[in-house]
Design a protein around this motif. Structure first.
Motif, PDB file in Angstrom:
ATOM      1  N   THR A 120       0.875  -1.281  -0.049  1.00  0.00           N
ATOM      2  CA  THR A 120       0.073  -0.043   0.011  1.00  0.00           C
ATOM      3  C   THR A 120       0.960   1.174   0.135  1.00  0.00           C
ATOM      4  O   THR A 120       2.000   1.229   0.060  1.00  0.00           O
ATOM      5  N   ILE A 121       0.299   2.475  -0.247  1.00  0.00           N
ATOM      6  CA  ILE A 121       0.930   3.585  -0.185  1.00  0.00           C
ATOM      7  C   ILE A 121       1.583   4.028   1.225  1.00  0.00           C
ATOM      8  O   ILE A 121       2.619   4.507   1.309  1.00  0.00           O
ATOM      9  N   ASP A 122       1.116   3.102   2.236  1.00  0.00           N
ATOM     10  CA  ASP A 122       1.825   3.282   3.588  1.00  0.00           C
ATOM     11  C   ASP A 122       2.830   2.209   3.847  1.00  0.00           C
ATOM     12  O   ASP A 122       3.156   2.022   5.016  1.00  0.00           O
ATOM     13  N   ASP A 123       3.257   1.558   2.745  1.00  0.00           N
ATOM     14  CA  ASP A 123       4.313   0.568   3.063  1.00  0.00           C
ATOM     15  C   ASP A 123       3.889  -0.576   3.721  1.00  0.00           C
ATOM     16  O   ASP A 123       4.479  -1.211   4.231  1.00  0.00           O
ATOM     17  N   GLU A 124       2.452  -0.767   3.684  1.00  0.00           N
ATOM     18  CA  GLU A 124       2.125  -2.142   4.232  1.00  0.00           C
ATOM     19  C   GLU A 124       2.135  -3.335   3.305  1.00  0.00           C
ATOM     20  O   GLU A 124       1.448  -3.064   2.378  1.00  0.00           O
ATOM     21  N   ARG A 125       2.703  -4.345   3.636  1.00  0.00           N
ATOM     22  CA  ARG A 125       2.708  -5.506   2.574  1.00  0.00           C
ATOM     23  C   ARG A 125       1.421  -6.343   3.075  1.00  0.00           C
ATOM     24  O   ARG A 125       1.059  -6.786   4.195  1.00  0.00           O
ATOM     25  N   ARG A 126       0.458  -6.464   1.858  1.00  0.00           N
ATOM     26  CA  ARG A 126      -0.606  -7.240   1.930  1.00  0.00           C
ATOM     27  C   ARG A 126      -0.488  -8.652   1.339  1.00  0.00           C
ATOM     28  O   ARG A 126      -0.020  -8.562   0.081  1.00  0.00           O
ATOM     29  N   LEU A 127      -1.022  -9.672   1.893  1.00  0.00           N
ATOM     30  CA  LEU A 127      -0.676 -10.982   1.301  1.00  0.00           C
ATOM     31  C   LEU A 127      -2.248 -11.487   1.189  1.00  0.00           C
ATOM     32  O   LEU A 127      -2.837 -11.791   1.841  1.00  0.00           O
ATOM     33  N   PHE A 128      -2.516 -11.783  -0.366  1.00  0.00           N
ATOM     34  CA  PHE A 128      -4.042 -12.060  -0.477  1.00  0.00           C
ATOM     35  C   PHE A 128      -4.282 -13.616  -0.054  1.00  0.00           C
ATOM     36  O   PHE A 128      -3.480 -14.365  -0.412  1.00  0.00           O
ATOM     37  N   THR A 129      -5.458 -13.963   0.538  1.00  0.00           N
ATOM     38  CA  THR A 129      -5.843 -14.965   1.115  1.00  0.00           C
ATOM     39  C   THR A 129      -6.718 -15.794   0.025  1.00  0.00           C
ATOM     40  O   THR A 129      -7.008 -14.962  -0.913  1.00  0.00           O
ATOM     41  N   ALA A 130      -6.925 -17.104  -0.130  1.00  0.00           N
ATOM     42  CA  ALA A 130      -7.355 -17.855  -0.974  1.00  0.00           C
ATOM     43  C   ALA A 130      -8.879 -17.176  -1.333  1.00  0.00           C
ATOM     44  O   ALA A 130      -9.694 -17.446  -2.367  1.00  0.00           O
ATOM     45  N   ASP A 131      -9.635 -16.694  -0.310  1.00  0.00           N
ATOM     46  CA  ASP A 131     -10.928 -16.383  -0.313  1.00  0.00           C
ATOM     47  C   ASP A 131     -10.985 -14.916  -0.820  1.00  0.00           C
ATOM     48  O   ASP A 131     -12.342 -14.476  -0.696  1.00  0.00           O
ATOM     49  N   MET A 132     -10.285 -14.224  -1.566  1.00  0.00           N
ATOM     50  CA  MET A 132     -10.284 -13.019  -1.853  1.00  0.00           C
ATOM     51  C   MET A 132     -11.245 -12.951  -3.122  1.00  0.00           C
ATOM     52  O   MET A 132     -11.186 -13.928  -3.900  1.00  0.00           O
ATOM     53  N   THR A 133     -11.841 -11.927  -3.282  1.00  0.00           N
ATOM     54  CA  THR A 133     -12.763 -11.456  -4.463  1.00  0.00           C
ATOM     55  C   THR A 133     -12.485 -10.253  -5.205  1.00  0.00           C
ATOM     56  O   THR A 133     -11.842  -9.332  -4.390  1.00  0.00           O
TER      57      THR A 133
END
Length: 381
Positions: free
Chosen positions: A112-125
Motif C-alpha cells: 500500500t501507499i503506507d508501505d504495508e505488505r498485504r498478502l491475498f488469501t484464497a477467499d479474496m474476491t
C-alpha cells in the motif's frame, strides 16, 4: 544458536487459486514451492509431522502435491482463507512453544501507499480483497503475546507492487500486540523490495528456488540448523547480483532483521554492487537524460516529485541529497537511483504510472533505453 528439528515448528502457505478467479489463478509455483519446503523440513531437518501445518490452494495440475503434503504431515492440509489464518495467528501461535518458528508464504501480494505488505488469501474476491497484513503479523509476533517464540524465520515470495486501486475493497485486520520481548529475534526474507513484482519461473518462485537450493546444499554438507541468517542473506545477495548482471533476474529481494531491543533493516543488493558496474555517461549524454526527466510534468512539481521519491523505497529515498532547485534535485534523484541495481528502471516505471504514458514519459524511456539499456532492461518472467 542451534535448534533441533523437534523444536522447530513450521506453517507453510501456498496459494494458486483464488475465489476472484480469472487472471488471479494463472500463478503456477506457490504450491510446488511450499511442498519443497515441507519435504526439506521433514527429510533434511527431521521436523516431526505434527510440527508442520500446511495451507494450500493448488491449481488442478498441482493437486497431487497437496495430497503428497498431507501424507507427510499429521494435520490435514487446510485452505488458506482469511479466517483460518487469522485464527492461526491470534489463537494457535499465542500458545505455541517453539525454539524456531518458520512461516512461509507464496502467492499474490501488493504494497500500500503506507508501505504495508498485504498478502491475498484464497477467499479474496473482486469486491472483498481479503488479505493478511504482513506488517501487523510481524509486529504482533515480536510482542509478549507470543512468549515462547524466541526465534522466527519468515519467508514471503509474493509481489510488492504498488497498485493504483490497492486500497479499493482492501479490508484490514490487525493483530493485538503487547510489550517487546528481550532477546526476541525475527528474520524476514521478502522476494521483492517495495514496488516490484516477484518473478516466477518453471513452476517456482525465483527467490524460493534460490533459497531452497542454498538450504538443501547446506543440509547435504551437514551445516547446523537453523542457518546463519546474516550469511544466508549475503549468499542470496551475491546470487541475485550475478543474475541481474547476467540479465536473468530483475527483482531485488529484501531482508528485515528485527533484534530486540533494536531493529534493523537491509536490502540484499547494496549501492556498492551497482556502483561498481555503473556506466559513466559523457556530459552530453548525461544532460540528455536529465533533460528527458525534466520534461516530465510530474518531475517538475515539487510535491509530485516528492511522492515519486517516497515510492523508491526507504533505502533510496532517505539517502538522496534533495534540493529545492528542480534540475539539481532531479540530478540527485537520478544519480542515487543509478547506485542501486534496477533503481533507474524503477524510477522510470513510477513516472510512467504517474504520467499514464504521456509522450514525455515515452521519450524518457526511449532515451534511457538508448543510453543505459542494461539499467532499465525488462526481464521476462
Amino acid at each position: 544458536m542451534t535448534v533441533s528439528g523437534v523444536d522447530t515448528h513450521a506453517f507453510v502457505v501456498g496459494i494458486e487459486t483464488y475465489e476472484a478467479g480469472g487472471a488471479w489463478n494463472k500463478l503456477n509455483g506457490p504450491v510446488p514451492d511450499a511442498f519443497r519446503l515441507i519435504k526439506y523440513l521433514r527429510s533434511k531437518q527431521e521436523v516431526p509431522p505434527s510440527n508442520i501445518r500446511a495451507f494450500l490452494a493448488p491449481r488442478p495440475e498441482n493437486q497431487a502435491l497437496k495430497d503428497n503434503a498431507e501424507a507427510l504431515l499429521e494435520h490435514s492440509v487446510e485452505r488458506p482463507e482469511q479466517a483460518v489464518l487469522d485464527n492461526l495467528i491470534e489463537k494457535d501461535l499465542t500458545t505455541l512453544k517453539a525454539g524456531l518458528l518458520v512461516f512461509f508464504w507464496a502467492g499474490h501480494g501488493l504494497i500500500t501507499i503506507d508501505d504495508e505488505r498485504r498478502l491475498f488469501t484464497a477467499d479474496m474476491t473482486a469486491t472483498s480483497k481479503r488479505n493478511l497484513d504482513l506488517n501487523a503479523m510481524m509486529k504482533a509476533l515480536r510482542s509478549d503475546r507470543y512468549p515462547n517464540l524466541p526465534l522466527q524465520f519468515i519467508i514471503v515470495d509474493a509481489c510488492a507492487n504498488y497498485s493504483s486501486d490497492a486500497a479499493s475493497n482492501l479490508p484490514h485486520h490487525d493483530y493485538g500486540t503487547g510489550n517487546g520481548v528481550a532477546g526476541r529475534e525475527q528474520f524476514v526474507l521478502c522476494a521483492t523490495t517495495a514496488g516490484e513484482y516477484a518473478i516466477n519461473r518453471g513452476r517456482a518462485g525465483l527467490m524460493s528456488s534460490e533459497l531452497m537450493t542454498l538450504l538443501e546444499g547446506d543440509a547435504e554438507k551437514g551445516e547446523a540448523w537453523p542457518p546463519d541468517f546474516q550469511a544466508l542473506a549475503g549468499r542470496l545477495s551475491r546470487r541475485f547480483a550475478d543474475m541481474r548482471t547476467e540479465g536473468t533476474a530483475r527483482q531485488t529481494p529484501s531482508t528485515l532483521w528485527f533484534r530486540s531491543p533494536s531493529a534493523s533493516t537491509g536490502q540484499f543488493l547494496s549501492a556498492v554492487n551497482a556502483r561498481h558496474n555503473r556506466i559513466e555517461l559523457p556530459l552530453a549524454q548525461y544532460s540528455e537524460l536529465i533533460d528527458a526527466v525534466l520534461e516530465i510534468d510530474t518531475m517538475n512539481d515539487p510535491d509530485r516529485r516528492g511522492r515519486i521519491v517516497a515510492k523508491l523505497g526507504r533505502d533510496v529515498a532517505t539517502t538522496i541529497g534533495r534540493s529545492s532547485v528542480a534540475n539539481l534535485d532531479v540530478m540527485a534523484i537520478v544519480d542515487r537511483c543509478r547506485e542501486y541495481n534496477g533503481g533507474l528502471g524503477k524510477l522510470i516505471e513510477l513516472v510512467e504510472l504517474a504520467e499514464r504514458q504521456s509522450q514525455a514519459a515515452i521519450r524518457l524511456r526511449e532515451v534511457a533505453a538508448r543510453l543505459l539499456p542494461a539499467e532499465i532492461a525488462k526481464i521476462s518472467e
